[in-house]
Design a protein around this motif. Structure first.
Motif, PDB file in Angstrom:
ATOM      1  N   TYR A 150       0.993  -1.131   0.026  1.00 32.43           N
ATOM      2  CA  TYR A 150       0.097   0.117  -0.061  1.00 32.43           C
ATOM      3  C   TYR A 150       0.824   1.196  -0.070  1.00 32.43           C
ATOM      4  N   LEU A 151       0.826   2.046  -1.055  1.00 30.28           N
ATOM      5  CA  LEU A 151       1.597   3.234  -1.120  1.00 30.28           C
ATOM      6  C   LEU A 151       0.914   4.445  -0.678  1.00 30.28           C
ATOM      7  N   GLY A 152       1.035   5.195   0.306  1.00 29.15           N
ATOM      8  CA  GLY A 152       0.570   6.289   1.029  1.00 29.15           C
ATOM      9  C   GLY A 152       0.721   7.336  -0.078  1.00 29.15           C
ATOM     10  N   LEU A 153      -0.133   8.055  -0.650  1.00 28.13           N
ATOM     11  CA  LEU A 153      -0.041   9.197  -1.551  1.00 28.13           C
ATOM     12  C   LEU A 153       0.364  10.380  -1.000  1.00 28.13           C
ATOM     13  N   TYR A 154       0.019  10.759   0.191  1.00 28.69           N
ATOM     14  CA  TYR A 154       0.389  11.933   0.972  1.00 28.69           C
ATOM     15  C   TYR A 154       0.667  11.586   2.581  1.00 28.69           C
ATOM     16  N   ALA A 155       0.848  12.580   3.141  1.00 30.72           N
ATOM     17  CA  ALA A 155       1.245  12.538   4.676  1.00 30.72           C
ATOM     18  C   ALA A 155       0.210  11.902   5.428  1.00 30.72           C
ATOM     19  N   ALA A 156      -1.133  12.297   5.030  1.00 25.84           N
ATOM     20  CA  ALA A 156      -2.103  11.843   6.055  1.00 25.84           C
ATOM     21  C   ALA A 156      -3.293  11.332   5.217  1.00 25.84           C
ATOM     22  N   THR A 157      -4.357  10.659   5.598  1.00 27.60           N
ATOM     23  CA  THR A 157      -5.443  10.189   4.996  1.00 27.60           C
ATOM     24  C   THR A 157      -6.369  11.380   4.494  1.00 27.60           C
ATOM     25  N   GLY A 158      -6.828  11.594   3.333  1.00 26.54           N
ATOM     26  CA  GLY A 158      -7.826  12.624   2.941  1.00 26.54           C
ATOM     27  C   GLY A 158      -7.305  14.202   2.945  1.00 26.54           C
ATOM     28  N   ILE A 159      -5.900  14.359   2.966  1.00 23.05           N
ATOM     29  CA  ILE A 159      -5.354  15.276   2.892  1.00 23.05           C
ATOM     30  C   ILE A 159      -4.224  15.337   1.722  1.00 23.05           C
ATOM     31  N   GLU A 160      -4.800  16.171   0.698  1.00 19.48           N
ATOM     32  CA  GLU A 160      -4.168  16.442  -0.733  1.00 19.48           C
ATOM     33  C   GLU A 160      -3.049  17.453  -0.676  1.00 19.48           C
ATOM     34  N   LEU A 161      -1.906  17.026  -0.971  1.00 17.73           N
ATOM     35  CA  LEU A 161      -0.769  18.047  -1.125  1.00 17.73           C
ATOM     36  C   LEU A 161      -0.255  18.077  -2.545  1.00 17.73           C
ATOM     37  N   PRO A 162       0.443  19.222  -2.807  1.00 14.85           N
ATOM     38  CA  PRO A 162       1.143  19.562  -4.154  1.00 14.85           C
ATOM     39  C   PRO A 162       2.221  18.636  -4.422  1.00 14.85           C
ATOM     40  N   VAL A 163       1.965  17.224  -4.419  1.00 17.97           N
ATOM     41  CA  VAL A 163       2.999  16.235  -4.683  1.00 17.97           C
ATOM     42  C   VAL A 163       2.722  15.275  -5.755  1.00 17.97           C
ATOM     43  N   TYR A 164       3.739  15.151  -6.586  1.00 15.53           N
ATOM     44  CA  TYR A 164       3.456  14.459  -7.833  1.00 15.53           C
ATOM     45  C   TYR A 164       3.254  13.141  -7.783  1.00 15.53           C
ATOM     46  N   VAL A 165       2.077  12.550  -7.405  1.00 12.30           N
ATOM     47  CA  VAL A 165       1.975  11.081  -6.725  1.00 12.30           C
ATOM     48  C   VAL A 165       2.192  10.056  -7.856  1.00 12.30           C
ATOM     49  N   GLU A 166       1.628  10.441  -9.240  1.00  9.49           N
ATOM     50  CA  GLU A 166       1.853   9.280 -10.224  1.00  9.49           C
ATOM     51  C   GLU A 166       3.430   8.953 -10.179  1.00  9.49           C
ATOM     52  N   ARG A 167       4.268   9.917 -10.276  1.00 11.94           N
ATOM     53  CA  ARG A 167       5.611   9.670 -10.490  1.00 11.94           C
ATOM     54  C   ARG A 167       6.113   8.600  -9.361  1.00 11.94           C
ATOM     55  N   ASN A 168       5.359   8.649  -7.957  1.00 10.28           N
ATOM     56  CA  ASN A 168       5.774   7.717  -6.885  1.00 10.28           C
ATOM     57  C   ASN A 168       5.325   6.416  -7.211  1.00 10.28           C
ATOM     58  N   VAL A 169       4.053   6.312  -7.897  1.00  7.52           N
ATOM     59  CA  VAL A 169       3.426   5.039  -8.216  1.00  7.52           C
ATOM     60  C   VAL A 169       4.414   4.474  -9.294  1.00  7.52           C
ATOM     61  N   ARG A 170       4.811   5.205 -10.473  1.00 15.30           N
ATOM     62  CA  ARG A 170       5.497   4.575 -11.472  1.00 15.30           C
ATOM     63  C   ARG A 170       6.939   4.041 -10.758  1.00 15.30           C
ATOM     64  N   ILE A 171       7.916   4.789  -9.634  1.00 15.16           N
ATOM     65  CA  ILE A 171       8.797   4.239  -9.284  1.00 15.16           C
ATOM     66  C   ILE A 171       8.854   2.974  -8.436  1.00 15.16           C
ATOM     67  N   ILE A 172       7.540   2.918  -7.699  1.00 16.97           N
ATOM     68  CA  ILE A 172       7.531   1.668  -6.934  1.00 16.97           C
ATOM     69  C   ILE A 172       7.120   0.639  -7.870  1.00 16.97           C
ATOM     70  N   ARG A 173       6.419   0.844  -9.069  1.00 17.16           N
ATOM     71  CA  ARG A 173       6.037  -0.196  -9.818  1.00 17.16           C
ATOM     72  C   ARG A 173       7.284  -0.849 -10.587  1.00 17.16           C
ATOM     73  N   GLN A 174       8.542  -0.066 -10.709  1.00 19.01           N
ATOM     74  CA  GLN A 174       9.343  -0.393 -11.336  1.00 19.01           C
ATOM     75  C   GLN A 174      10.307  -1.453 -10.250  1.00 19.01           C
ATOM     76  N   LEU A 175      10.040  -1.137  -9.073  1.00 23.06           N
ATOM     77  CA  LEU A 175      10.696  -1.802  -7.928  1.00 23.06           C
ATOM     78  C   LEU A 175      10.216  -3.121  -7.598  1.00 23.06           C
ATOM     79  N   VAL A 176       8.894  -3.162  -7.710  1.00 27.55           N
ATOM     80  CA  VAL A 176       8.275  -4.425  -6.868  1.00 27.55           C
ATOM     81  C   VAL A 176       7.880  -5.468  -8.248  1.00 27.55           C
ATOM     82  N   GLY A 177       8.289  -5.267  -9.329  1.00 28.49           N
ATOM     83  CA  GLY A 177       7.548  -6.185 -10.505  1.00 28.49           C
ATOM     84  C   GLY A 177       6.225  -6.491 -10.305  1.00 28.49           C
ATOM     85  N   ASP A 178       5.808  -7.734 -10.362  1.00 28.99           N
ATOM     86  CA  ASP A 178       4.360  -7.854 -10.568  1.00 28.99           C
ATOM     87  C   ASP A 178       3.677  -7.925  -9.330  1.00 28.99           C
ATOM     88  N   VAL A 179       4.241  -7.524  -8.096  1.00 31.95           N
ATOM     89  CA  VAL A 179       3.579  -7.469  -6.840  1.00 31.95           C
ATOM     90  C   VAL A 179       2.424  -6.452  -6.743  1.00 31.95           C
TER      91      VAL A 179
END
Length: 233
Positions: A150-179
């Motif tokens: 489970y990748l937490g996109l921000y610092a806390a639930t329900g609180i959106e910050l100006p963070v490029y979250v899609e980038r973090n998803v792409r990085i973790i995708r490359q690291l974990v393979g098919d998980v």
């Protein structure tokens, strides 16, 4: 195996009251693909203000769950002195695994204890990592063959910050393979959920946005989940 793309929902056990909770849980099985059963706590330290308030409002937890894969979500801090108690609870409610968002952040030295208990109880490991995660740690988690990370996109639930979250998803995708990767925190619109899947997430979890609607109307809350499910497909 969890469905890809998958829709999950988080709800504190017994909130907003026993009647509404029981009613909506019966209907969730036909809407979501997996369920996070929030174990009430006095210190939901990585949750946003809305879910924090919900934890305080639950007087008696209701351990009903829909007929979909369910994961008990609790804070390791509450059970660190006796983690077997948490795993017994998960087994009693028929959960597939135990998700503890503070384990790897605050108590990483207890990782082996967590894995040992998963094996003893026949539960699947599941892990939470924050947006800023050590790459070697994520690779280690993937090697443990979890049901999901489970990748937490921000610092806390329900609180959106100006963070490029899609980038973090792409990085973790490359690291974990098919998980299986779950993305959560501030998923509050169908288009946002779809973008996360396009970036590489296998599923998304909706919590605060669902619970806000649930407090107003169970019908509105379930309709909102159906809109997200359509966007994911």
């Amino acid at each position: 195996m969890l469905r890809r793309p998958g829709l999950g929902v988080y709800l504190v056990a017994g909130w907003p009251n026993r009647e509404i909770y029981g009613r909506v849980v019966k209907e969730l099985g036909g809407v979501v693909d997996f369920y996070e059963l929030g174990v009430p706590t006095r210190n939901p330290k990585y949750d946003g203000p809305y879910i924090r308030k919900a934890h305080r409002e639950v007087e008696t937890p209701t351990w009903l769950r829909p007929e979909v894969p369910t994961y008990a979500m609790a804070y390791w801090e509450d059970y660190r002195a006796n983690p077997t108690k948490l795993f017994n609870l998960a087994a009693e409610v028929g959960a597939r695994g135990v998700l503890t968002p503070d384990l790897l952040i605050d108590f990483h030295e207890d990782f082996d204890t967590y894995i040992k208990l998963c094996r003893e109880f026949g539960l699947a490991p599941v892990f939470f990592v924050p947006g800023k995660f050590p790459h070697k740690l994520v690779e280690r988690l993937a090697a443990a063959e979890p049901d999901f990370i489970y990748l937490g996109l921000y610092a806390a639930t329900g609180i959106e910050l100006p963070v490029y979250v899609e980038r973090n998803v792409r990085i973790i995708r490359q690291l974990v393979g098919d998980v299986y990767i779950v993305a959560g925190f501030a998923v509050d619109a169908p288009a946002k959920a779809a973008r996360l899947v396009e970036a590489g997430a296998d599923g998304v979890v909706v919590g605060t946005a669902f619970m806000r609607r649930l407090q107003k109307s169970p019908e509105e809350a379930l309709a909102f989940l159906r809109e997200i499910k359509v966007a994911l497909r």
